[in-house]
Design a protein around this motif. Structure first.
Motif, PDB file in Angstrom:
ATOM      1  N   GLY A 119      36.404-103.604  32.260  1.00  0.00           N
ATOM      2  CA  GLY A 119      37.421-104.221  31.596  1.00  0.00           C
ATOM      3  C   GLY A 119      38.331-103.191  30.874  1.00  0.00           C
ATOM      4  O   GLY A 119      39.386-103.493  30.272  1.00  0.00           O
ATOM      5  N   ALA A 120      37.637-102.097  30.467  1.00  0.00           N
ATOM      6  CA  ALA A 120      38.393-101.018  29.669  1.00  0.00           C
ATOM      7  C   ALA A 120      39.759-100.453  30.539  1.00  0.00           C
ATOM      8  O   ALA A 120      39.570-100.504  31.766  1.00  0.00           O
ATOM      9  CB  ALA A 120      37.730 -99.782  29.412  1.00  0.00           C
ATOM     10  N   LYS A 121      40.628-100.367  29.835  1.00  0.00           N
ATOM     11  CA  LYS A 121      41.849 -99.647  30.507  1.00  0.00           C
ATOM     12  C   LYS A 121      42.439 -98.523  29.895  1.00  0.00           C
ATOM     13  O   LYS A 121      42.233 -98.166  28.753  1.00  0.00           O
ATOM     14  CB  LYS A 121      43.213-100.686  30.131  1.00  0.00           C
ATOM     15  CG  LYS A 121      42.901-101.621  30.937  1.00  0.00           C
ATOM     16  CD  LYS A 121      44.057-102.853  30.695  1.00  0.00           C
ATOM     17  CE  LYS A 121      43.959-104.193  31.542  1.00  0.00           C
ATOM     18  NZ  LYS A 121      43.654-104.174  32.876  1.00  0.00           N
ATOM     19  N   VAL A 122      42.373 -97.404  30.747  1.00  0.00           N
ATOM     20  CA  VAL A 122      42.643 -95.972  30.123  1.00  0.00           C
ATOM     21  C   VAL A 122      43.987 -95.459  30.603  1.00  0.00           C
ATOM     22  O   VAL A 122      44.348 -95.628  32.008  1.00  0.00           O
ATOM     23  CB  VAL A 122      41.676 -94.958  30.578  1.00  0.00           C
ATOM     24  CG1 VAL A 122      41.986 -93.644  30.131  1.00  0.00           C
ATOM     25  CG2 VAL A 122      40.251 -95.450  30.078  1.00  0.00           C
ATOM     26  N   ARG A 123      44.863 -95.213  29.879  1.00  0.00           N
ATOM     27  CA  ARG A 123      46.319 -94.465  30.177  1.00  0.00           C
ATOM     28  C   ARG A 123      46.094 -92.984  30.068  1.00  0.00           C
ATOM     29  O   ARG A 123      45.671 -92.543  28.709  1.00  0.00           O
ATOM     30  CB  ARG A 123      47.204 -95.048  29.235  1.00  0.00           C
ATOM     31  CG  ARG A 123      48.669 -94.427  29.665  1.00  0.00           C
ATOM     32  CD  ARG A 123      49.708 -95.082  28.964  1.00  0.00           C
ATOM     33  NE  ARG A 123      49.802 -94.654  27.613  1.00  0.00           N
ATOM     34  CZ  ARG A 123      50.420 -93.418  27.271  1.00  0.00           C
ATOM     35  NH1 ARG A 123      51.230 -92.777  28.195  1.00  0.00           N
ATOM     36  NH2 ARG A 123      50.356 -93.296  25.976  1.00  0.00           N
ATOM     37  N   LEU A 124      46.368 -91.757  30.820  1.00  0.00           N
ATOM     38  CA  LEU A 124      46.169 -90.632  30.941  1.00  0.00           C
ATOM     39  C   LEU A 124      47.528 -90.103  30.768  1.00  0.00           C
ATOM     40  O   LEU A 124      48.387 -90.306  31.747  1.00  0.00           O
ATOM     41  CB  LEU A 124      45.365 -90.107  31.859  1.00  0.00           C
ATOM     42  CG  LEU A 124      45.315 -88.673  31.890  1.00  0.00           C
ATOM     43  CD1 LEU A 124      44.547 -88.044  30.571  1.00  0.00           C
ATOM     44  CD2 LEU A 124      44.522 -88.043  33.305  1.00  0.00           C
ATOM     45  N   GLU A 125      47.915 -89.314  30.032  1.00  0.00           N
ATOM     46  CA  GLU A 125      49.159 -88.364  29.829  1.00  0.00           C
ATOM     47  C   GLU A 125      48.773 -86.968  30.091  1.00  0.00           C
ATOM     48  O   GLU A 125      47.971 -86.513  29.151  1.00  0.00           O
ATOM     49  CB  GLU A 125      50.054 -88.662  28.741  1.00  0.00           C
ATOM     50  CG  GLU A 125      51.381 -87.921  28.739  1.00  0.00           C
ATOM     51  CD  GLU A 125      52.449 -88.125  27.489  1.00  0.00           C
ATOM     52  OE1 GLU A 125      53.164 -87.386  27.194  1.00  0.00           O
ATOM     53  OE2 GLU A 125      52.136 -89.209  26.810  1.00  0.00           O
ATOM     54  N   VAL A 126      49.494 -86.067  30.906  1.00  0.00           N
ATOM     55  CA  VAL A 126      49.095 -84.873  30.905  1.00  0.00           C
ATOM     56  C   VAL A 126      50.483 -84.097  30.683  1.00  0.00           C
ATOM     57  O   VAL A 126      51.408 -84.179  31.231  1.00  0.00           O
ATOM     58  CB  VAL A 126      48.824 -84.688  32.630  1.00  0.00           C
ATOM     59  CG1 VAL A 126      48.536 -83.018  32.795  1.00  0.00           C
ATOM     60  CG2 VAL A 126      47.682 -85.396  33.052  1.00  0.00           C
ATOM     61  N   ALA A 127      50.127 -83.188  29.829  1.00  0.00           N
ATOM     62  CA  ALA A 127      51.532 -82.337  29.386  1.00  0.00           C
ATOM     63  C   ALA A 127      50.723 -81.229  28.679  1.00  0.00           C
ATOM     64  O   ALA A 127      49.403 -80.860  28.523  1.00  0.00           O
ATOM     65  CB  ALA A 127      52.240 -83.151  28.171  1.00  0.00           C
ATOM     66  N   ASN A 128      51.597 -80.162  28.111  1.00  0.00           N
ATOM     67  CA  ASN A 128      51.011 -79.072  27.665  1.00  0.00           C
ATOM     68  C   ASN A 128      50.574 -79.147  26.062  1.00  0.00           C
ATOM     69  O   ASN A 128      50.702 -80.218  25.646  1.00  0.00           O
ATOM     70  CB  ASN A 128      51.875 -77.883  27.655  1.00  0.00           C
ATOM     71  CG  ASN A 128      53.068 -77.797  26.663  1.00  0.00           C
ATOM     72  OD1 ASN A 128      53.249 -78.761  25.868  1.00  0.00           O
ATOM     73  ND2 ASN A 128      54.292 -77.237  27.084  1.00  0.00           N
TER      74      ASN A 128
END
Length: 297
Positions: A119-128
């Motif tokens: 049920g957990a929701k993970v949003r991943l942003e990739v940047a420097n």
């Protein structure tokens, strides 16, 4: 209590967007209701949190001072609500990661996290590194995982995993049969490197500090895979994390080169000092520490 959580949410949304209309849309309110809530909040305490610049509201010094405390308080309230409704289940988690970590480590971490916390929701942003730090300071993401050293008075920067950069070339390159790159070779070769502001580039620049101004840097690219393809095409040589190169070395697509430089570094976990460490954040930190322990052995 003279203020409401809704007023705090309005203050934070307006501070984020610096625009009442966008804040109202974010909070599913009418623009007039949002503006009224902000006005009531300021008048209750005889305080001005924004400088009015035309139609734009710019957070002033007082607003910037109070924002981290308001962020923490609203986050705690939301975490309490989740606990009451979901019996301490993990909710949404916003993670920021630099390129090597995001592309080569995070998928496995996210997979394990979701399996452990259904049920957990993970949003991943990739940047420097620089961009991730900015988003943490602006409370756009909950925590960051970075390759570069970064210091800021408002951030906790926690050493996480050890890593090492490796120089490499194409199997067709003259150095492939040698397997080593000397100081003279550093100056002779064309280099394909990560962009300035990345943790990988920071480590490389520090290691070659005495030679940096003399290097022939042909390309600066933002993406690890693009660098690997350019080196494979024998356009030049490069230096990246061993994590991103293991498969290519195993396939023989790229060839590692030993050198006499210290290319060791740390990965870091970064979180705002005033960020409330919700159940989700605590569980993620525990998972990262578990993987660090496994890799150390």
């Amino acid at each position: 209590m003279k203020y409401t959580l809704r007023q705090l949410e309005v203050f934070l949304a307006v501070s984020h967007y610096e625009n009442v209309s966008k804040a109202a849309d974010e909070l599913a309110m009418s623009q007039s209701a949002c503006s009224s809530a902000l006005k009531d909040f300021e008048s209750q305490f005889d305080i001005q949190l924004f400088d009015r610049v035309g139609k734009r509201l710019q957070t002033n010094e007082e607003g910037r001072r109070l924002r981290p405390k308001a962020e923490a308080l609203v986050a705690q309230a939301k975490d309490l609500e989740r606990d009451l409704i979901q019996h301490n289940q993990v909710g949404k988690l916003n993670i920021g990661a630099t390129l090597t970590i995001g592309n080569y480590l995070c998928v496995k971490l996210i997979d394990e996290f979701i399996k452990t916390h259904p049920g957990a929701k993970v949003r991943l942003e990739v940047a420097n590194t620089r961009r991730i730090a900015e988003e943490i300071l602006n409370f756009d993401i909950d925590l960051g995982m970075i390759e570069g050293e970064f210091q800021h008075d408002e951030l906790d920067v926690i050493p996480w995993m050890e890593d090492e950069l490796v120089c490499f070339c194409s199997p067709k390159h003259r150095l492939a049969s040698v397997g080593h790159i000397s100081k003279d070779d550093f100056l002779k070769e064309k280099w394909i490197l990560r962009e300035a502001g990345s943790g990988t580039r920071q480590t490389f620049d520090r290691a070659v500090s005495g030679l940096l101004s003399q290097l022939d840097i042909t390309l600066e690219l933002q993406h690890t895979e693009a660098i690997k393809r350019a080196v494979e095409a024998d356009i030049g040589i490069s230096c990246l994390s061993i994590i991103s190169l293991k498969d290519a070395f195993a396939r023989g697509a790229l060839v590692p080169l030993t050198c006499d430089l210290d290319l060791k570094r740390h990965f870091y976990l970064v979180i705002h000092q005033q960020k409330f460490r919700s159940t989700g954040i605590q569980r993620w930190l525990e998972l990262c520490e578990k993987h660090n322990h496994i890799n150390a052995h």
